[in-house]
Design an enzyme around this catalytic site. Sequence first.
Site, PDB file in Angstrom:
ATOM      1  N   GLN A 251      -4.622  -1.708   9.439  1.00 54.96           N
ATOM      2  CA  GLN A 251      -4.564  -3.023   8.800  1.00 54.96           C
ATOM      3  C   GLN A 251      -5.164  -4.079   9.731  1.00 54.96           C
ATOM      4  O   GLN A 251      -4.843  -4.132  10.914  1.00 54.96           O
ATOM      5  CB  GLN A 251      -3.104  -3.351   8.445  1.00 54.96           C
ATOM      6  CG  GLN A 251      -2.919  -4.613   7.628  1.00 54.96           C
ATOM      7  CD  GLN A 251      -3.574  -4.562   6.241  1.00 54.96           C
ATOM      8  OE1 GLN A 251      -3.706  -3.497   5.650  1.00 54.96           O
ATOM      9  NE2 GLN A 251      -3.990  -5.701   5.738  1.00 54.96           N
TER      10      GLN A 251
ATOM     11  N   LYS B 268       0.843  -1.201   0.000  1.00 50.03           N
ATOM     12  CA  LYS B 268       0.000   0.000   0.000  1.00 50.03           C
ATOM     13  C   LYS B 268       0.880   1.254   0.000  1.00 50.03           C
ATOM     14  O   LYS B 268       0.604   2.226  -0.713  1.00 50.03           O
ATOM     15  CB  LYS B 268      -0.947  -0.014   1.205  1.00 50.03           C
ATOM     16  CG  LYS B 268      -2.057  -1.048   1.043  1.00 50.03           C
ATOM     17  CD  LYS B 268      -2.865  -1.312   2.320  1.00 50.03           C
ATOM     18  CE  LYS B 268      -3.874  -2.447   2.066  1.00 50.03           C
ATOM     19  NZ  LYS B 268      -4.669  -2.822   3.241  1.00 50.03           N
TER      20      LYS B 268
ATOM     21  N   ASP C  38     -11.142   2.718   3.954  1.00 51.98           N
ATOM     22  CA  ASP C  38     -11.465   1.295   3.853  1.00 51.98           C
ATOM     23  C   ASP C  38     -12.977   1.062   3.756  1.00 51.98           C
ATOM     24  O   ASP C  38     -13.420  -0.031   3.424  1.00 51.98           O
ATOM     25  CB  ASP C  38     -10.969   0.557   5.114  1.00 51.98           C
ATOM     26  CG  ASP C  38      -9.667  -0.192   4.875  1.00 51.98           C
ATOM     27  OD1 ASP C  38      -9.443  -0.649   3.736  1.00 51.98           O
ATOM     28  OD2 ASP C  38      -8.894  -0.332   5.840  1.00 51.98           O
TER      29      ASP C  38
HETATM   30  N1  GUN Z   1      -7.105  -6.962   5.913  1.00 47.87           N
HETATM   31  C1  GUN Z   1      -7.484  -7.697   4.841  1.00 47.87           C
HETATM   32  N2  GUN Z   1      -8.055  -6.897   3.907  1.00 47.87           N
HETATM   33  C2  GUN Z   1      -8.028  -5.654   4.408  1.00 47.87           C
HETATM   34  C3  GUN Z   1      -8.484  -4.400   3.904  1.00 47.87           C
HETATM   35  O1  GUN Z   1      -9.029  -4.262   2.801  1.00 47.87           O
HETATM   36  N3  GUN Z   1      -8.253  -3.332   4.723  1.00 47.87           N
HETATM   37  C4  GUN Z   1      -7.679  -3.450   5.926  1.00 47.87           C
HETATM   38  N4  GUN Z   1      -7.526  -2.353   6.660  1.00 47.87           N
HETATM   39  N5  GUN Z   1      -7.264  -4.595   6.430  1.00 47.87           N
HETATM   40  C5  GUN Z   1      -7.437  -5.690   5.662  1.00 47.87           C
END
Ligand code: GUN
Length: 278
Positions: free
Chosen positions: A95, A51, A118
Site C-alpha cells: 500500500q 481490500k 497493482d
Molecule cells: N495508494 C493509492 N492508490 C493505491 C493503489 O492503487 N495501490 C496501492 N498499492 N497503493 C495505493
Amino acid sequence: MTIIDGKKLSNEIIDSLTNECIELKKIGITPGLAVILVGNNPASATYVNMKEKACKRVGINSFKYHLNEDSTQKELLDLIDRLNKDDKVNGILVQLPLPSHFNTDEVLEFISYKKDVDGFHPYNVGLLSLGLEGFKPCTPYGVMKLLKAYEINPEGMNACVIGRSNIVGKPMSMLLLNSGATVTTCHSKTKNLKEITLQSDLIVVGVGKPNLLTADMVKDGAVVIDVGINRIESGKLVGDADFDGVSKKASFITPVPGGVGPMTIAMLLSNCVEGAKK
Ligand code: GUN
C-alpha cells in the site's frame, strides 16, 4: 445525462469473480493476495481493510502484513522476497504511500512482475506502454471497464487526463491512447487547462482537489470521469469535479462515492484471479 454506476458494475464483476473462484477451487487453486501496510497512515489502513474484506467476499485468500512505521527498507524487501517465492501468494500489493525513508521505486521493482497485481512494476508499465498484455493499474483499468460497460468508445475522442501520477494519470493516458483517443495529459504546471478541457470529449480528473473541474470548463455532452476522493470539512466525500454544475453539461458522469472507487477494488480482485490462473 447518465450517472455512471460504478457500484453496480463492480458488484457484477465481483459476482463473476466469485463464481470463477469456485471453479478454480475445484481444480485445487485458491488465489492468494498478500497486502503489506507499512506505518500508520489512517487512509491506507482503511484501504487495506477494504481490500481484505473484498478478497474474503470472492474467495481469495488474503494475507495481511503490517510493518511498523520505523521498519527498514531491508525488512520490507526481505518480506517481499519471501512472498515472491510463496506458491500460495499470486498477488503482492504494497500500500502506498510508504513512509518517506523508504525507496518506493526499489520496493515496487522488487515485487515479482508476475505477482504485481497493482501493475506498478517497471516491466508491467513497459508492457502497458507497448500496448501488450500485462497487469494494468487498477484505477485506470476500472475506468476503461466503466467506459466499455456504458458503450463509450474512446477511439477518435479528444481525451484530457488531469493528473500525471504513476498510479492514475500516466497509466490512464496510456490506456486511452492505446484505445485510439487523442490524449492530452494535464497537471499542476499546465498553463491553459480550461482551453484544453473545453475541447475535450472525455475528461478524466484525478488530482485530489475538490471543485477543480467546474461547469464552465466542460463542453456540452462531454464524458466526465472523476477519480478524486476528498473528504471535505463537513465530513462528506466529494470528487474533483463540481458534480452539481458539471452534471448539467456532461453526457455521462461518475459520482463520488459510487463511481470509480468501487471499480478499483474489483479490478484488483480481477488481477489476482488472472494471476492465479496464469
Ligand atoms: N495508494 C493509492 N492508490 C493505491 C493503489 O492503487 N495501490 C496501492 N498499492 N497503493 C495505493
